[in-house]
Every structure is written in C-alpha cells, then in structure tokens.
Design an enzyme around this catalytic site. Structure first.
Site, PDB file in Angstrom:
ATOM      1  CB  CYS A 110      -0.726   0.240   1.202  1.00  0.00           C
ATOM      2  SG  CYS A 110      -1.748   1.872   1.029  1.00  0.00           S
ATOM      3  CB  CYS A 113      -2.461   4.491   4.400  1.00  0.00           C
ATOM      4  SG  CYS A 113      -3.298   4.004   3.532  1.00  0.00           S
ATOM      5  CB  SER A 114      -1.118   0.817   6.960  1.00  0.00           C
ATOM      6  OG  SER A 114      -1.685   0.985   7.540  1.00  0.00           O
ATOM      7  CB  CYS A 115      -5.317  -0.303   1.944  1.00  0.00           C
ATOM      8  SG  CYS A 115      -5.704   1.261   2.345  1.00  0.00           S
TER       9      CYS A 115
HETATM   10 FE    FE Z   1      -3.243   1.987   2.928  1.00  0.00          FE
END
Ligand code: FE
Length: 210
Positions: A110, A113-115
């Site tokens: 991602c 971010c951190s999906c």
């Molecule tokens: Fe994300």
C-alpha cells in the site's frame, strides 16, 4: 467564532499520531498505569494477531485452494465471496486473489498508508507500513523480493499491486513441491503471512508434513 471552531476541531492540529492512534495510545497508557495491563502481555497479544491468528485465516483459504480446484476457481473469480465461505468477512472493501505461477510473482503493497486484507491476514507487520517498503516495492520489487524472500529469476514476471481502502489483495502462493498427498490442515500449517503478501514463497520446513 474562530474560537468556537477551534474548540470543536482541536483534534485536527498537526500531531505525530492520528486521532484513533492517539486514543489507543492514551488507553494503553491508562491501562498500564492502572496496572490492568502488562505492557509485555500487550506486545504478545499484538504479535499474536500479526503473525498467528490473523494469517491463519488466509492460510486456510490458500490450503483449500491448493486441494480443491473448484474452490480455487471461486477464489480467483470472486475472492470476497470465496473467503466469506469460511466466515471471514471484511467491512465492505473488495478483495482480489492473485495467483502466483512459475512465470508470475505478485507483490502487494500500500503505497499511501497500510491498507491490508485484514480478514485473511490480521494486522499488517511493521515493515509493511514502513516508508522504505512502500517506496521500494514499487521502484525495485525484485530487490525487495531478493532481500525478503529470495531472488526471482529474470524470466519470471513480477507484478506489483497497490492496495487501497476499497481494494485489498491476497496472494495465492505456489504450492511447494514435496507436498503431494498432504492434507489441507498440513498444508495450511506451512502457508506464511509473507507468502500471502507476496514477499516470500512457501517452502517445506525440514521435518514437517508426514
Ligand atoms: Fe493504505
């Protein structure tokens, strides 16, 4: 009037942590301070969700796809529905399964971010959320793979998939040689989180299987 607005939107000032992260930090500090939670136990709990409980869901999905061709077809056609057959459901985000083959390796990141496909993998590992991984997975995927999971041959295509809030990915790794005749349960045990993010292959650990 600006004073009024300021009061109501005070949380939007620049801060090192987002609103939810700040609240979690505050709650954690309070619980530790009151002696209700042992910080070490909390770390263990988080580790459990990162590396054990979470990815076990995905491992069961992968193992089923390895032993059941009809299930694999359903998984590749509509991963959300196939994963929901196990009772693992998200909050409405779509999920796509990416099949690794001898000529194609899929890598999930991602960049923003951190999906992460949490219904099948749990919490993302720290490195997945780190800026170096997020940048390098796109710029130099072969370099990332070499470091994290072994070199990829030149004739193997590497595909990088950028996750979003609406769309998450699960890599269906290749079933390793030497696992012929293994049960679904035995297979699920060797499927790792990293293989389902795409940074590593599934291997047969010495002494496992039958
Ligand atoms: Fe994300």
């Amino acid at each position: 009037m600006s004073e009024h607005d300021h009061h109501h939107h005070g949380g939007e000032h620049d801060r090192p942590l987002s609103g939810p992260a700040l609240r979690v930090k505050a709650l954690e500090s309070l619980l530790v301070e009151k002696g209700l939670v042992d910080p070490k136990a909390l770390d263990e709990l988080i580790d459990t969700y990162e590396t054990k409980v979470g990815p076990r869901n995905g491992a069961r999905v992968v193992a089923r796809a390895w032993v059941d061709p009809a299930y694999k077809q359903r998984l590749l056609a509509d991963a959300g529905a196939a994963i929901a057959e196990f009772g693992f459901v998200g909050r409405g985000e779509d999920i796509v399964a990416l099949e690794n083959t001898p000529t194609v390796r899929n890598l999930v990141v991602c960049t923003l971010c951190s999906c992460y496909p949490w219904p099948v993998l749990g919490l993302p590992p720290v490195w997945y959320k780190s800026a170096p991984y997020r940048a390098r997975a796109v710029i130099d995927p072969r370099g990332v793979l070499k470091e994290l999971g072994g070199e990829v041959a030149d004739d193997v295509e590497v595909r990088v998939w950028d996750s979003t809030a609406e769309l998450r990915y699960l890599v269906l790794p290749e079933r390793p040689a030497g696992t012929e005749g293994w049960s679904e349960e035995q297979l699920a045990e060797i499927v790792t989180r990293d293989a389902m993010i795409g940074v590593a292959r599934v291997t047969v650990p010495a002494g496992s299987g039958r």
